[in-house]
Motif scaffolding. Structure first.
Motif, PDB file in Angstrom:
ATOM      1  N   LYS A  86       0.832  -1.214   0.000  1.00  0.00           N
ATOM      2  CA  LYS A  86       0.000   0.000   0.000  1.00  0.00           C
ATOM      3  C   LYS A  86       0.862   1.258   0.000  1.00  0.00           C
ATOM      4  N   LEU A  87       1.863   1.302   0.873  1.00  0.00           N
ATOM      5  CA  LEU A  87       2.721   2.484   0.952  1.00  0.00           C
ATOM      6  C   LEU A  87       3.541   2.632  -0.320  1.00  0.00           C
ATOM      7  N   LEU A  88       3.970   1.520  -0.878  1.00  0.00           N
ATOM      8  CA  LEU A  88       4.716   1.550  -2.136  1.00  0.00           C
ATOM      9  C   LEU A  88       3.901   2.225  -3.225  1.00  0.00           C
ATOM     10  N   SER A  89       2.636   1.871  -3.314  1.00  0.00           N
ATOM     11  CA  SER A  89       1.747   2.465  -4.314  1.00  0.00           C
ATOM     12  C   SER A  89       1.559   3.961  -4.075  1.00  0.00           C
ATOM     13  N   ASP A  90       1.406   4.353  -2.807  1.00  0.00           N
ATOM     14  CA  ASP A  90       1.216   5.773  -2.480  1.00  0.00           C
ATOM     15  C   ASP A  90       2.436   6.592  -2.879  1.00  0.00           C
ATOM     16  N   ILE A  91       3.621   6.053  -2.628  1.00  0.00           N
ATOM     17  CA  ILE A  91       4.846   6.787  -2.959  1.00  0.00           C
ATOM     18  C   ILE A  91       4.985   6.930  -4.470  1.00  0.00           C
ATOM     19  N   GLN A  92       4.709   5.845  -5.193  1.00  0.00           N
ATOM     20  CA  GLN A  92       4.808   5.908  -6.654  1.00  0.00           C
ATOM     21  C   GLN A  92       3.850   6.954  -7.217  1.00  0.00           C
ATOM     22  N   THR A  93       2.668   7.053  -6.639  1.00  0.00           N
ATOM     23  CA  THR A  93       1.692   8.055  -7.082  1.00  0.00           C
ATOM     24  C   THR A  93       2.203   9.467  -6.801  1.00  0.00           C
ATOM     25  N   SER A  94       2.846   9.650  -5.637  1.00  0.00           N
ATOM     26  CA  SER A  94       3.302  10.994  -5.258  1.00  0.00           C
ATOM     27  C   SER A  94       4.395  11.506  -6.179  1.00  0.00           C
ATOM     28  N   PHE A  95       5.112  10.590  -6.851  1.00  0.00           N
ATOM     29  CA  PHE A  95       6.184  11.011  -7.753  1.00  0.00           C
ATOM     30  C   PHE A  95       5.666  11.405  -9.137  1.00  0.00           C
ATOM     31  N   ASN A  96       4.424  11.076  -9.427  1.00  0.00           N
ATOM     32  CA  ASN A  96       3.875  11.394 -10.750  1.00  0.00           C
ATOM     33  C   ASN A  96       3.809  12.900 -10.949  1.00  0.00           C
ATOM     34  N   ASN A  97       4.321  13.357 -12.080  1.00  0.00           N
ATOM     35  CA  ASN A  97       4.258  14.773 -12.472  1.00  0.00           C
ATOM     36  C   ASN A  97       4.908  15.712 -11.459  1.00  0.00           C
ATOM     37  N   LEU A  98       5.902  15.212 -10.728  1.00  0.00           N
ATOM     38  CA  LEU A  98       6.596  16.031  -9.742  1.00  0.00           C
ATOM     39  C   LEU A  98       7.624  16.902 -10.459  1.00  0.00           C
ATOM     40  N   PRO A  99       7.649  18.223 -10.190  1.00  0.00           N
ATOM     41  CA  PRO A  99       8.634  19.085 -10.858  1.00  0.00           C
ATOM     42  C   PRO A  99      10.054  18.640 -10.536  1.00  0.00           C
ATOM     43  N   ALA A 100      10.935  18.779 -11.503  1.00  0.00           N
ATOM     44  CA  ALA A 100      12.331  18.418 -11.286  1.00  0.00           C
ATOM     45  C   ALA A 100      12.960  19.401 -10.308  1.00  0.00           C
ATOM     46  N   SER A 101      13.689  18.889  -9.335  1.00  0.00           N
ATOM     47  CA  SER A 101      14.433  19.717  -8.387  1.00  0.00           C
ATOM     48  C   SER A 101      15.491  18.843  -7.732  1.00  0.00           C
ATOM     49  N   HIS A 102      16.436  19.497  -7.099  1.00  0.00           N
ATOM     50  CA  HIS A 102      17.480  18.768  -6.368  1.00  0.00           C
ATOM     51  C   HIS A 102      16.842  17.841  -5.336  1.00  0.00           C
ATOM     52  N   SER A 103      15.833  18.342  -4.630  1.00  0.00           N
ATOM     53  CA  SER A 103      15.177  17.532  -3.596  1.00  0.00           C
ATOM     54  C   SER A 103      14.424  16.360  -4.210  1.00  0.00           C
ATOM     55  N   THR A 104      13.804  16.576  -5.357  1.00  0.00           N
ATOM     56  CA  THR A 104      13.079  15.487  -6.023  1.00  0.00           C
ATOM     57  C   THR A 104      14.034  14.373  -6.447  1.00  0.00           C
ATOM     58  N   VAL A 105      15.177  14.755  -6.996  1.00  0.00           N
ATOM     59  CA  VAL A 105      16.155  13.759  -7.437  1.00  0.00           C
ATOM     60  C   VAL A 105      16.594  12.897  -6.263  1.00  0.00           C
ATOM     61  N   TYR A 106      16.902  13.534  -5.136  1.00  0.00           N
ATOM     62  CA  TYR A 106      17.383  12.755  -3.993  1.00  0.00           C
ATOM     63  C   TYR A 106      16.257  11.983  -3.305  1.00  0.00           C
ATOM     64  N   ALA A 107      15.022  12.448  -3.452  1.00  0.00           N
ATOM     65  CA  ALA A 107      13.895  11.649  -2.965  1.00  0.00           C
ATOM     66  C   ALA A 107      13.785  10.363  -3.781  1.00  0.00           C
ATOM     67  N   GLU A 108      13.986  10.476  -5.097  1.00  0.00           N
ATOM     68  CA  GLU A 108      13.929   9.296  -5.961  1.00  0.00           C
ATOM     69  C   GLU A 108      15.104   8.355  -5.675  1.00  0.00           C
ATOM     70  N   ILE A 109      16.269   8.919  -5.379  1.00  0.00           N
ATOM     71  CA  ILE A 109      17.418   8.083  -5.003  1.00  0.00           C
ATOM     72  C   ILE A 109      17.109   7.325  -3.716  1.00  0.00           C
ATOM     73  N   LYS A 110      16.554   8.024  -2.738  1.00  0.00           N
ATOM     74  CA  LYS A 110      16.225   7.386  -1.457  1.00  0.00           C
ATOM     75  C   LYS A 110      15.220   6.259  -1.661  1.00  0.00           C
ATOM     76  N   PHE A 111      14.226   6.508  -2.483  1.00  0.00           N
ATOM     77  CA  PHE A 111      13.208   5.496  -2.779  1.00  0.00           C
ATOM     78  C   PHE A 111      13.867   4.287  -3.446  1.00  0.00           C
TER      79      PHE A 111
END
Length: 944
Positions: free
Chosen positions: A349-374
């Motif tokens: 369930k949490l995996l699905s929620d996180i994947q949804t939250s990344f959809n259409n997310l603006p590119a930023s330094h924080s976004t990149v490292y959030a994706e790395i952490k994931f």
């Protein structure tokens, strides 16, 4: 009348390597102009506050154009700054950069008025945020320092504090955690020479903040940031205390945005406390979960499982935040915690929620490292499901940690039916992150994403792609002064080469990784804020695997080869020493050796050093003697099935300690000590005898550091090792210079605690021990009520005692928090020893030559507890430390100490000789001949 409007994003906070923002508006007035621009400004401000960034951006474009048409330069600059601010929220980085650059260019042409300086300082704040968002942390720090100076000059104290908070975030990004800590303490108007805060200071600060109105939220932000920095520098209890105070203030003020972010931080501190506590708990304790803890609860007595549950509760509450950034970070942290504790039922369930939250997310330094952490959490999950234990896996997986006994689990097999991303799918997540980093022009992020992608391909067995990506990551990293996790990619490349059977290239890559770690040794926390908890898995293997390569002849499969070059042997010796020092640095979370040492061969030509290092399939020895070639020997070992475990050494270690119980009769009681003699002494014994060596100095590895070397038994000659040599322990070939203690310079400060105190039992022999010493050498005695921190310090301030003798309860542990000495009025933690004994460092004062601890012991069940003993030796600044590996009978200790001081009082007798004579005195006594009584006494450091 002229007035201005300011829009400033104030604060960044780093959690787990991923950034999120909290937006705070500070407004003044605007230049009175025709109604339309004024209305547009208010509209732009309202749209921004309601997070309608697309609409707000269009409005700020209109405002900037309107003021440009009226040639109103100051308000045009203000509008462009707000335009940049808004563009950042949409990930429109080029537009944001252009707008802020134009604003600053306009401001440079304007006269130095108060209005201009207000806009300039706020514009610099926004520029700093932009620089941080695209990974330019050093530039952001410089920009915010410039802004702070302007704020100070115009008397804007709140602006100056905001810039200090921002500077602290940039410092954290650069790994400058102690400096960030001091900056935040300064912003809170606290004493900031040291990175620490007392309960009394915090209570006073809380009362002061509660009475404020204009900067209430600002102080909460500073407290929250301080709480996180304290976690990064291993001040966990202080961190929790600060964060709880920040939470109470946020709750009091109704600051829901800050409150959610504090929940996130409290979750991280609960998790850090659990990781630390789990190292000291038994598996049964780890599995007990009696109750769930509230997120705002200190949980001082909670066990690890309860703390993990508390972390989960905190993350869940943070996920309720209206900030999508905070919510996503909380989800990522809770997901990694679920993987770590193997609570698989909540993963899908949490995996699905996180994947949804990344959809259409603006590119930023924080976004990149959030994706790395994931991606990293997914890699840990995949590695756990596949249970592949090969040593040639990506080092990224060394960063994964799993609880041995999860409190609740439905079993990993239950995930097979769920949609768990494959290695290829994880690679796609990282590829998206790479595209975004390239879009930003963020070279640091590009390098890190490529390194992780290289790890993915390594796991998939695509070694050519893995090598190419890892080399690209290293090439990009080379352009930055901040080494960050460079060592990880060098290590990864080394393992790839090993898999390809390219030993020469592997050795080069490992050497570079080692050199990077050495450059970071002064501040290991700069590698990874959590490194202290994962040091054995994420750093130590680099040293061991490099030694393994150096001591493996190319093309040979035989373990015990003597045809290893002197160059490789010297490098291996240096690496072993570096590992010892790195472990001590990690133990303290700061650099621990600052004095200039001297080589042993310049101190004692009759000494030899024996280095040991435990490798996966052998115990390696290197013998070092002055002016002689190095000698190498290896003993094959039977390894456990788990990688990195050398079960045979640990089993012999356990058997040896069982045999040291004088009340257990065992016909094989000498067996373990005989085995250790065969491993550590027999291979080099002929060389020792040939060179007439008098003193053996051991640089021991792992559990071997807890071995009482004096009790090793030579079954051929039926002698203990202490009967043949003077003995000492050392972290390396380099020692602090020490003058021999002449009989007329044995002035001693002897303190002791004989009475039961603070839950510890009586030590009835202490009074006799201390008084007997006073009869042998000139002694100042501090006993029981006199044995306080204050009195010890006063005596050391007044007299430069070359010897300090402390007969009291104490404990050595692999945890710095659990390494202490007991005084009448409390505990002296190992980190406080330098403060207590600091008078020794004053100009013209002679150093502390010998620190004696006669009743301390290593923590039960802690096989790395001797780190604490070495830590005490280092922190005290003593040239030599005499201590015990376990607490022995008072009567035998009194006898040994009497003999030790009597021998030391003889001309020309060194500390090592005096100790050996005292141990032999007990060995030859019918009452104390068992090693239990004399073997635990060890001399650490200079033996002269």
């Amino acid at each position: 009348m002229r007035s201005l409007i300011l829009a400033v994003l104030l604060f960044f906070l780093s959690v787990g390597g991923v950034l999120f923002t909290t937006h705070v508006w500070a407004s003044t007035a605007i230049v009175l102009t025709p109604q339309q621009p004024l209305q547009l400004v208010e509209q732009g401000k309202m749209l921004y506050q309601n997070r309608q960034f697309e609409s707000a951006l269009k409005v700020w474009e209109q405002v900037a154009a309107a003021f440009a048409a009226r040639d109103d330069k100051l308000n045009q600059a203000m509008a462009l700054s707000n335009l940049s601010l808004t563009a950042q929220q949409l990930g429109k980085w080029e537009q944001a950069k252009q707008a802020i650059a134009t604003s600053l260019n306009i401001l440079q042409t304007q006269p130095e008025t108060s209005a201009k300086l207000q806009i300039l300082s706020s514009t610099l704040d926004i520029q700093g945020q932009l620089q941080l968002a695209v990974g330019e942390s050093q530039a952001a720090l410089a920009t915010w320092q410039q802004a702070a100076e302007i704020y100070q000059n115009i008397g804007n104290q709140n602006g100056a504090i905001r810039s200090q908070i921002n500077q602290a975030q940039a410092m954290q990004d650069l790994g400058l955690y102690p400096r960030a800590c001091k900056t935040l303490l300064k912003a809170l108007e606290l004493e900031h020479q040291k990175c620490q805060i007392t309960k009394e200071q915090l209570q006073t600060l809380k009362e002061r903040i509660s009475n404020k109105k204009d900067s209430f939220s600002l102080d909460i932000l500073a407290l929250r940031s301080l709480g996180n920095v304290l976690r990064f520098v291993s001040q966990l209890e202080q961190s929790q205390m600060v964060l709880l105070t920040a939470g109470q203030l946020a709750q009091q003020s109704g600051d829901s945005q800050n409150f959610a972010a504090i929940y996130l931080s409290l979750g991280n501190i609960a998790r850090a406390l659990a990781i630390r506590k789990i190292q000291l708990e038994t598996p049964r304790q780890q599995a007990v979960l009696t109750e769930s803890l509230d997120c705002m609860q200190a949980a001082i007595t909670a066990n690890a499982a309860q703390l993990y549950q508390q972390a989960t509760t905190c993350y869940r509450q943070a996920e309720l935040s209206i900030s999508s950034e905070i919510k996503r970070q909380a989800q990522l942290n809770r997901f990694s915690l679920l993987v770590q504790t193997q609570q698989w039922s909540e993963v899908p369930k949490l995996l699905s929620d996180i994947q949804t939250s990344f959809n259409n997310l603006p590119a930023s330094h924080s976004t990149v490292y959030a994706e790395i952490k994931f991606a990293q959490s997914l890699m840990c999950l995949q590695s756990r499901l596949s249970e592949n234990s090969s040593n040639n896996l990506s080092p990224i997986l060394q960063l994964c940690s799993f609880t041995k006994n999860p409190p609740t689990s439905i079993g990993a097999k239950s995930l097979e039916s769920a949609t768990i991303p494959s290695w290829a799918k994880i690679g796609q997540i990282l590829q998206t992150a790479l595209n975004q980093a390239q879009q930003l022009g963020d070279k640091q992020a590009q390098a890190d994403v490529r390194g992780y992608l290289g790890g993915i391909y390594q796991q998939m067995g695509k070694l050519a792609q893995a090598q190419q990506l890892t080399e690209q990551a290293l090439q990009q990293k080379s352009a930055f002064n901040n080494s960050s996790i460079t060592y990880l990619w060098q290590w990864q490349l080394g393992r790839i080469y090993q898999t390809q059977q390219d030993q020469k290239s592997a050795l080069q890559a490992y050497t570079l990784a080692y050199e990077t770690l050495q450059s970071l040794r002064q501040d290991l926390v700069g590698i990874n804020p959590e490194i202290q908890f994962t040091f054995r898995d994420s750093v130590e293997p680099v040293y061991r695997e490099l030694v393994n390569l150096l001591l493996q002849p190319v093309g040979s499969q035989q373990i015990n080869q003597t045809e290893i070059s002197q160059e490789n042997l010297q490098k291996a010796r240096d690496v072993i020493e570096a590992l010892q020092l790195a472990e001590l640095t990690n133990f303290f979370r700061e650099a621990c050796v600052t004095s200039q040492p001297q080589p042993i061969d310049q101190l004692d030509p009759n000494a030899a050093v024996i280095y040991s290092v435990i490798l996966p399939n052998r115990l390696a020895l290197i013998l070092s003697r002055p002016q002689k070639p190095l000698k190498y020997h290896a003993t094959p070992l039977v390894s456990d099935s788990q990688p990195g475990k050398t079960g045979e050494v640990e089993r012999v270690f356990d058997d040896m300690f069982t045999s040291l119980n004088p009340y257990i009769s065992d016909s094989n009681s000498l067996r373990a000590r005989e085995i250790l003699y065969e491993w550590l002494i027999r291979p080099v014994e002929a060389e020792l005898q040939k060179d007439n060596v008098k003193t053996l100095v051991f640089v021991l590895d792992g559990v071997l550091r807890g071995v009482p070397m004096s009790a090793l038994y030579d079954h051929q000659n039926q002698k203990y090792l202490i009967e043949k040599y003077n003995l000492a322990l050392s972290p390396g070939l380099q020692l602090l210079y020490s003058r021999s203690l002449s009989p007329n310079k044995l002035q001693t400060l002897a303190g002791g605690l004989a009475e039961a105190r603070q839950g510890f039992s009586k030590l009835p022999g202490v009074e006799e021990e201390v008084r007997d010493i006073a009869e042998i050498v000139p002694t100042e005695v501090l006993l029981n009520q006199e044995f306080t921190r204050k009195r010890i310090k006063e005596q050391i301030d007044n007299v430069p005692f070359p010897i300090v003798h402390l007969a009291t309860h104490g404990q050595f542990s692999s945890q710095v928090e659990n390494t202490f000495l007991l005084t009448w009025d409390g505990r002296i933690n190992v980190k406080e020893l330098d403060e207590l004994l600091q008078a020794r460092d004053r100009p013209g004062r002679s150093p502390l030559e010998l620190l004696i601890l006669s009743a301390c012991q290593t923590a039960a069940g802690d096989q790395r507890a001797v780190l604490g003993l070495a830590g005490v030796a280092v922190r005290s600044g003593a040239r030599s430390t005499l201590a015990t590996l376990w607490s022995v009978q008072d009567e035998s200790t009194v006898e040994l100490m009497n003999k030790f001081y009597s021998e030391l009082n003889q001309p020309g007798v060194t500390k090592a000789v005096a100790l050996r004579t005292a141990q032999l005195f007990l060995l030859r006594s019918p009452k104390y001949r068992h090693p239990y009584y004399w073997a635990p006494f060890v001399l650490v450091g200079n033996w002269l």
